[in-house]
Design an enzyme around this catalytic site. Structure first.
Site, mmCIF file in Angstrom:
data_model
loop_
_atom_site.group_PDB
_atom_site.id
_atom_site.type_symbol
_atom_site.label_atom_id
_atom_site.label_comp_id
_atom_site.label_asym_id
_atom_site.label_seq_id
_atom_site.Cartn_x
_atom_site.Cartn_y
_atom_site.Cartn_z
ATOM 1 N N SER A 116 51.438 81.118 56.157
ATOM 2 C CA SER A 116 50.091 80.787 55.681
ATOM 3 C C SER A 116 49.170 80.316 56.805
ATOM 4 C CB SER A 116 50.162 79.723 54.575
ATOM 5 O OG SER A 116 51.020 78.670 54.965
ATOM 6 N N ASP A 337 46.910 68.067 51.497
ATOM 7 C CA ASP A 337 47.334 69.141 52.397
ATOM 8 C C ASP A 337 46.927 68.812 53.834
ATOM 9 O OD1 ASP A 337 47.921 71.436 53.781
ATOM 10 O OD2 ASP A 337 46.775 72.798 52.506
ATOM 11 N N HIS A 340 47.541 72.908 56.447
ATOM 12 C CA HIS A 340 46.602 74.012 56.662
ATOM 13 C C HIS A 340 45.279 73.458 57.166
ATOM 14 C CE1 HIS A 340 49.561 75.435 53.631
ATOM 15 N NE2 HIS A 340 49.571 76.468 54.455
#
Length: 360
Positions: A116, A337, A340
Site C-alpha cells: 500500500s 493510521d 500511510h
C-alpha cells in the site's frame, strides 16, 4: 629526459587521472544500495524540510486519490503539513514537470510493484502529472492485483501491481503459505520500461492482519520466524529475479526504500505521542531513533546484485515527517493510521526525487 618533457609527462598523467575520475564520478546512476549520489556531488536524500508557499502540487479533488489517503476530504483541519518542500543540503531539486515527464516517457510502461506504500506513491505520481496536464485524456482502471492510469494522448501507462511481500503467497492444504523462494508473480512485471519496487510494511504484521498462515523456507514449513531474516530471504529471491529477468538497457529499476511509521513518539523524544495531532516536521536532518534495521538489509541485498538498481533512499526524510500521516483523517482506515501518508503530501516528494534521479 629534459625538464620540459618531464613537466609535460606529469601534466598528461594528471589530466588522464582527472578524466578517469570524471568517468567514475558520472557513472553513479547505477549505484547498488549505497547512498545514491547524483551529479555534481549532490546527495538528494540528505537535507531538511522548509516551508514552501508554492505547495501543494495538486489538491484533494484529484480523481486518483483513495479515501484512505484523502485527509482534507475526510476532515483534517490543519493545512500546514501541505506546505513543506524537501531541500537537499548540497543542491536544488528540479521542479516537477508532468508534461516533460510524459514527453520523455511517451509510449512507455511504468509499473509500481509492492504494497500500500506503492499505492500511495502510484496515486501521487498520477495526481502530479494530472495537475500538470489537466486537459489530457486519461483512463483509470482499478483491479485488486493490477491497476492502471493511462495518459492517452502520450501513450504512457502507469501501473500498480499489488504484492506486499514481492515473493508469492501460495495456497496449500495448511492455508496461505508465504514462500520465500517463489516469485511466479514476476511474470506480470516483464516488458516494463520502468519498475519501482517496494516491500517491508507487511512483513511485520502479526495476528489477524498477518497475510499468511505459514512460511515455506526451502524445504521447511514453519509457523513463524524472525521477520528480518524472512525479509532478507524474500528480498534475495527478488534480487535474483531482477538479475535474471530484467534487461538494464531496456528497463530502469528503482527501489522505493523503507517507509517509516510514527506510532511511537519515543523515537523522536516525545514518548507520550504518536503521529496524531502532529503539525510540523522535525527540524534538521537527524532522526533520534536512527534508521530501521530493514534499511540495512535492503542496502546489503542491493549491493549484492549484478543489475543496476537505484535506491530512492526516502527513509530519513520520511522519518522527519511525523506530521504527514492520515492519523484519524482516513476515509478507509478506522483508528490512527501512522503508516500511510496523506495525499497531497509526502509521497509527492518521493516522486520529485524519482523525477530528479531520471533527469539529473
Amino acid at each position: 629526459m629534459g625538464f620540459r618533457a618531464i613537466t609535460l609527462l606529469l601534466l598528461f598523467s594528471l589530466f588522464h587521472q582527472l578524466l578517469l575520475g570524471e568517468a567514475k564520478f558520472h557513472n553513479v546512476s547505477s549505484l547498488r544500495g549505497k547512498k545514491p549520489v547524483v551529479t555534481n556531488g549532490c546527495n538528494l536524500f540528505i537535507g531538511s524540510w522548509v516551508v514552501d508557499p508554492s505547495y501543494p502540487l495538486y489538491d484533494s479533488s484529484c480523481p486518483f486519490i483513495d479515501p484512505e489517503f484523502n485527509c482534507q476530504k475526510y476532515g483534517r483541519p490543519d493545512k500546514q503539513y501541505l506546505k513543506y518542500s524537501w531541500k537537499p543540503d548540497s543542491c536544488a531539486l528540479p521542479s516537477f514537470d508532468g508534461k516533460d515527464f510524459l514527453n520523455k516517457w511517451r509510449g512507455k510502461k511504468i509499473m509500481f510493484v509492492g504494497d500500500s506504500l506503492s499505492l500511495n506513491m502510484w496515486e501521487s505520481l498520477s495526481c502530479m502529472i494530472h495537475a500538470s496536464v489537466p486537459n489530457v485524456k486519461t483512463s483509470f482502471l482499478r483491479r485488486e492485483a493490477q491497476s492502471t492510469v493511462t495518459f492517452q494522448d502520450y501513450g504512457v501507462t502507469i501501473q500498480l501491481y499489488r504484492t506486499p511481500y514481492l515473493v508469492d503467497i501460495i495456497r496449500e492444504n495448511v492455508g496461505r503459505v508465504l514462500t520465500l523462494d517463489s516469485i511466479v508473480a514476476g511474470n506480470a512485471w516483464k516488458g516494463m520500461d520502468m519498475l519501482v519496487f517496494n516491500s517491508w510494511h507487511w512483513w511485520t504484521h502479526k495476528g489477524s492482519s498477518q497475510g499468511w498462515d505459514y512460511i515455506r523456507d526451502g524445504s521447511k514449513l514453519v509457523k513463524n520466524m524472525d521477520r528480518l531474516v524472512a525479509y532478507n530471504k524474500g528480498l534475495t529471491t527478488w534480487a535474483k529475479w531482477v538479475d535474471l529477468n530484467v534487461d538494464p538497457t531496456k528497463t530502469k529499476v528503482f527501489f522505493q526504500g523503507i517507509s517509516p511509521t510514527h506510532y511511537m513518539g519515543k523515537e523522536w523524544n516525545q514518548p507520550k505521542n504518536s503521529c496524531s495531532g502532529q503539525l510540523e516536521p522535525l527540524s534538521g536532518s537527524t532522526y533520534p531513533a536512527g534508521l530501521p534495521p530493514s534499511s540495512n538489509i535492503l542496502n546489503n541485498v542491493l549491493k549484492s546484485m549484478k543489475s543496476p538498481v537505484y535506491l530512492l533512499d526516502i527513509t530519513l526524510l520520511s522519518q522527519l515527517r511525523k506530521d504527514a500521516h492520515p492519523s484519524s483523517y482516513s476515509g478507509d482506515h478506522a483508528g490512527n493510521d501512522c503508516s500511510h501518508w496523506c495525499l497531497p503530501g509526502l509521497p509527492d516528494t518521493w516522486n520529485q526525487l524519482l523525477y530528479a534521479a531520471l533527469s539529473m
